[in-house]
Structures are given as C-alpha cells and as structure tokens.
Design an enzyme around this catalytic site. Structure first.
Site, PDB file in Angstrom:
ATOM      1  N   GLU A  76       0.810  -1.217   0.000  1.00  0.00           N
ATOM      2  CA  GLU A  76       0.000   0.000   0.000  1.00  0.00           C
ATOM      3  C   GLU A  76       0.845   1.269   0.000  1.00  0.00           C
ATOM      4  OE1 GLU A  76      -2.595  -3.268   1.648  1.00  0.00           O
ATOM      5  OE2 GLU A  76      -0.531  -2.575   2.033  1.00  0.00           O
ATOM      6  N   PHE A 138     -11.276  -7.389  14.265  1.00  0.00           N
ATOM      7  CA  PHE A 138     -10.249  -7.894  13.352  1.00  0.00           C
ATOM      8  C   PHE A 138      -9.989  -6.883  12.240  1.00  0.00           C
ATOM      9  CE2 PHE A 138      -9.177 -10.375   9.472  1.00  0.00           C
ATOM     10  CZ  PHE A 138      -7.926 -10.822   9.878  1.00  0.00           C
ATOM     11  N   GLN A 139      -8.737  -6.523  12.077  1.00  0.00           N
ATOM     12  CA  GLN A 139      -8.287  -5.557  11.071  1.00  0.00           C
ATOM     13  C   GLN A 139      -8.984  -4.206  11.211  1.00  0.00           C
ATOM     14  OE1 GLN A 139      -8.334  -7.408   7.128  1.00  0.00           O
ATOM     15  NE2 GLN A 139      -6.245  -8.132   7.482  1.00  0.00           N
ATOM     16  N   MET A 500      23.632   9.240   3.296  1.00  0.00           N
ATOM     17  CA  MET A 500      23.547  10.552   3.919  1.00  0.00           C
ATOM     18  C   MET A 500      23.823  10.471   5.418  1.00  0.00           C
ATOM     19  SD  MET A 500      23.254  13.715   3.286  1.00  0.00           S
ATOM     20  CE  MET A 500      22.412  14.001   1.733  1.00  0.00           C
TER      21      MET A 500
END
Length: 592
Positions: A76, A138-139, A500
């Site tokens: 995602e 759930f989720q 960096m």
C-alpha cells in the site's frame, strides 16, 4: 418511408433530452456503487491500490467500470507514492484504495508524504462494519485518528446516503486552494447499504473557514513592487507552488523585466530552466554556494510558493539577515510561520505575479553590480569532483544521464545522497520534471513514484535515480512494473551504505559508522531485477557507464535497472552543518 432531416434532428433532440433526464433521476444504489460512480464523474481513469476484505464491495463495483484502470501494487505504501506522483505529473487527483487495518496503516506514510509536498491524493479505505467500530475488531484501526494530522481533511462515513456528497467534497478539497490529500474511510456495511443518488447530483458546501482562492489585495502587490524596485541586491526564491499554480511564465516575466537572480528550493527545481542565465542554483543544506551566498547578502528576498522550511533557511536568525522579505503564498498559514515577512501577499502565485509584472518596470541599475558578485561566487564556491578515475563517481553518473536524456524526461528520486546529487547535477527545465520527497524525506519514494509518473505520462521517458538503501525499501514494486509493462529506468547509485547518514557520522560523529553500512548481504540488484522479469544492467567503471545507460534506456518491454557501483565514501557538497547559517557551508571534508 424515410424520415426527413428535420424529423431526424427532432428525434435526436428528444433522445438527448431523455438521456439527460435519466441521468438526473433519483437512483437506488449501494454505497460501493456510489463511490465508483462518484470518482467516475470526477473524471478519474486510474486507481492504485490493493484489495482486501473490508473494501471488497468497492472493488466488486470497480470491476464493472469501463472507465477506470486499476494498478495493483505490491504494498500500500507503493500505491500511495504512485498516486502521489501521478497527481503531480498529470495535474489531477491521484486516487488510491486500501483495505482496513494494516492496509490503511500501510497507506499512511504515502499520505503523509503527499501532505508535506501538497499533492492532491484521494485515499479510500475500507473499514470494519459500523457495529464493530471501537471494539478492537479484526483488522480495525482508527483511520480518522491516524490520518487527521497528515491530511487536509478526512471522513468516516457512517451512513450510505452521505457517500455521494463526501466523494464530491473530498475531490473538491484535495484540488482547490493549496492541494493536499484527503482520506475517506468507508465501513463495509456502508459500502453494502442502499442510498438514493441525488437527483441533481451531489453538491459541495463551502467551509466557512476555507477560502480556496483568496483574492489578491492590490495594495499589497503595489507595496511589494515598490520595495523590489528599490532593491540593489534582490533575489527571488521559488518553491513548488510555482508548479501548482502553473506560474512559470508569469515568474519569468518579472525576472526578465527586473534582471533578477533566481534561486530554488528542492521542490521548486524546474520552475526556472536550470540553464537560464537568471538561475543561480538550489538553496539550503545542500544548495549551491552562489545561491546560499546571494540570499545571505541580499537586501530584498522575494519568496514565491515556498514554505521557507528549515532545510531552506538553516539558522533562521541568520537567514537573509539584511533583507526585506516578501512572501507570496496561497496558504495564509505560511505567513510568519517560520520567517516573518515585511511584505506578506496571500494569493495564487499566477495571479500575484501577473499583477506584480504590471507594477514593476526595469528595477535598479545597481543590480548589474550585484550580478558581478554572484558570478564571482560561481568560481569561488563550486566544489570540484576529484579526478580519481579508478572509481565511478556518482556525479559522473548523474551528469551522463542528464546528457543522454531530454527535457521531456521525468526524474524521480528516493531520499539521501543520490537525491541531492540529482538535484545538483541534473538540468531540470520545467515544473514537476523532478518528482521527489521534499518535506517528509521518504526513503523508498522514488521507484513507486516512477511507476505513477509513467502511468500518468506513458509517452514520456521516466527515470528514477535512487540509492541501494532507498531502492530496497520498495523493491517489491518491480512486480507492478513488470506486470504493467512500464518502461521505467532505475539508476541505482550503489555505495553500500545509507549514505547521507553515513556522511554525517563521518563528518560530525568522529567517523563512528554505526549501522549505516549495508553492502554485506545485499544481493546483485541487477540480478534481482532479472528474476522479477525486468532488465538488469551492471556498471562498475566510467568506461561502461554510457553503454550501460544506453542499454537500459532503450529497453521498453518493462522496467530496467542500472546498478552503478559508485565510490563508497563520496560525500555531497556543499553542505550546511546543522544549526549553521546557510552562508557557512562547507565545500569539502577538511572544512568540517
């Protein structure tokens, strides 16, 4: 008997009226259907995302759409970055879908990135049923709570009847005024519930506190023009707002009329052609010596479409210390947030610069002497790339890529040393030619951004300059690029470290390299690309550079990756140490 031309015309008129009437009749549909209908009416033709249980009803309706192409990514975060870049390149909203729970939380880095860089992304997330919200189901995650500080606005839709108006309003807010991301969270039962589509279509009610196009106060512009005309050492500083406003032409009208030097933030690169004689470079922590010096010595700074953030200003108390400061921005919240301007002008950059051009004429003749100073700084403060030919220098890679690609090329980057080398060494000639992560500094942004850019502009070459650290953060999107046959070219500046951070450790932490060396265990990224089904090329010396780049750039059956093994301890200069004034930059390691 055949109909006359008049009868045919009358019949066609009646059929058209019938079609228009049917479009405005009240229609029953599900919330999921209303989402797809809503985004179709917004002109959306591409959605990025990943299906999941809580967003299945919307995907079921998406599968029936003949208008919308769905790009299934592998994560995602990659979907959000792709939608972000799509929005910047196409100048239209980027749309992303994700399911509830981890799908939504995975989206958040990309949403935050879009927020910091003012990209109009509209995210739709599935949510558990309304009866299960707040039960640690759930989720289930609190999408509104997570996204509230990183969006222009967000919604939790609890009634199917609210879906059409919410979608319409969300797109309106994402694209008007200062652009930014919107998140719409849709419980599964809301997606499955029934609603009546409004007979005259959904409407948008303006927020009392939100002025999407503030009017320009002419008196403010007149005062700004008078200050600018008096200036003997003026500098213009442009940011990403120039691109958002499509104001490059208006900017150059003022610049050329007044013979003004122009510096740029990272996000503003391309607002002025880097080869234009008025352009003096990027400002800030890794900006050019002449640009940083000019702002430090200026007596008038005209900042347009930039937040004046800490990477630009360095030590705020010593930023343009002797200058009057004018600040033009569409967002009134930026006025005085970091730098208090003497001439605050709230408004669309295109409108303000158009008005400013009418108010100025010629400028101050002393500017000629100012230009002599600036040109002398180019000779004095431009760092040299060492001539050691035994190793491949990253600056040489960027320079070769610049010479081999044209102004049509879109360049994306991740974040780190490679980002700064690209900003310093590639010749950007138009706004949004560089698609990078400015405000959030998101490693892993560059490759999925290249995917979104290529989808948005299939006829333009897209090149992603990245590092081995950044590339591996979203390397899984090779699957997406291969599946969609997207001919993006990835140029990896592989130095075996998180460069960096390693540079800071070397310069400011007595060279204690703690957890920044990553080469051990990192496979051949060219061979990994081949395993995914793309084209992998390895470049280990300057002799192989041009041929390697040519091989990758000419590959158009899918993604190509050029893995360039560059000097491992090469650092980015100039560099402004943390907390220092911008003019106190260092040009080489011995200066630290």
């Amino acid at each position: 008997m055949s109909r006359t031309q008049e009868e045919n015309q009358a019949l066609a008129t009646r059929e058209e009226a019938d079609r228009e009437g049917s479009q405005h009749q009240e229609k029953k549909m599900t919330g999921a259907r209303a989402v797809i209908k809503g985004i179709e009416e917004e002109g959306v033709d591409t959605v990025f995302g990943i299906i999941g249980g809580a967003i299945m009803p919307i995907y079921d309706e998406l599968g029936k759409s003949e208008q919308i192409r769905h790009i299934t990514t592998t994560h995602e975060q990659g979907a959000a970055h792709a939608a972000d870049a799509y929005a910047r390149v196409k100048d239209e909203p980027g749309v992303v879908f994700a399911t509830s729970g981890p799908g939504a939380s995975n989206l958040m880095t990309g949403i935050a990135n879009a927020y910091m860089d003012s990209a109009p992304v509209v995210g739709f997330t599935g949510q558990v049923a309304t009866s299960l919200i707040g039960q640690d189901s759930f989720q289930e995650v609190d999408v509104r709570g997570m996204s509230d500080p990183i969006t222009k606005h967000n919604y939790l839709v609890m009634d199917p009847e609210e879906v059409p108006g919410t979608v319409k309003e969300g797109f309106h807010l994402a694209t008007s005024g200062r652009p930014g991301p919107i998140v719409i969270d849709l419980p599964k039962d809301v997606q499955q519930g029934e609603l009546t589509w409004p007979a005259n279509g959904p409407e948008v009610e303006e927020f009392e506190s939100y002025d999407r196009s503030p009017s320009v106060d002419e008196r403010d512009v007149v005062e700004l023009a008078q200050g600018l005309e008096r200036a003997e050492r003026p500098v213009v500083l442009v940011g990403g707002g120039i691109g958002h406003a499509d104001a490059s032409g208006e900017l150059m009208d003022v610049v050329e009329e007044m013979k003004l030097p122009v510096a740029s933030s990272l996000m503003g690169l391309g607002s002025v052609d880097s080869r234009d004689p008025h352009f003096i470079g990027m400002v800030g922590m890794h900006g050019s010596g002449p640009a940083n010096k000019a702002i430090a010595k200026s007596d008038f700074l005209l900042a347009v479409g930039t937040r004046l953030d800490d990477r630009i200003t360095g030590d705020v108390d010593n930023f343009a210390p002797n200058a009057e400061i004018a600040h033009i921005d569409i967002d009134p919240a930026e006025m005085g947030k970091i730098i208090q301007p003497d001439y605050p002008v709230v408004g669309d950059a295109k409108k303000v610069l158009t008005e400013l051009k009418e108010q100025v004429s010629g400028g101050n003749s002393a500017v000629d002497g100012w230009w002599k100073d600036i040109k002398s700084w180019f000779d004095k403060y431009t760092p040299e790339v060492s001539g050691d030919e035994s190793v491949l220098k990253p600056q040489k890679v960027v320079g070769a890529l610049d010479e081999m690609t044209g102004d049509e090329t879109i360049v994306t980057t991740g974040v780190g040393q490679h980002q700064m080398w690209a900003a310093q060494g590639y010749g950007f000639s138009r706004p949004n030619q560089l698609i990078t992560s400015g405000g959030l500094g998101t490693m892993g942004f560059g490759f999925p951004a290249a995917i979104g850019a290529q989808v948005a502009a299939p006829d333009r070459p897209v090149v992603s300059i990245t590092g081995d650290g950044s590339f591996q953060m979203n390397i899984q999107e090779l699957t997406t690029a291969v599946r969609e046959e997207l001919p993006v070219t990835v140029v990896i500046l592989r130095n075996g470290s998180l460069g960096m951070v390693r540079q800071w450790q070397q310069l400011f932490f007595d060279n204690r390299l703690v957890e920044t060396l990553i080469d051990e265990g990192t496979p051949s990224l060219a061979k990994v690309t081949e395993a995914y089904g793309g084209k992998g090329v390895t470049v280990a010396s300057e002799d192989d550079l041009v041929s390697g780049l040519e091989e990758a750039l000419s590959y158009d059956d899918g993604p190509s990756v050029v893995e360039c093994f560059v000097a491992e301890e090469e650092n980015v200069f100039p560099m402004v140490p943390a907390g220092a004034a911008n003019e106190d930059f260092i040009l080489e390691e011995n200066d630290a």
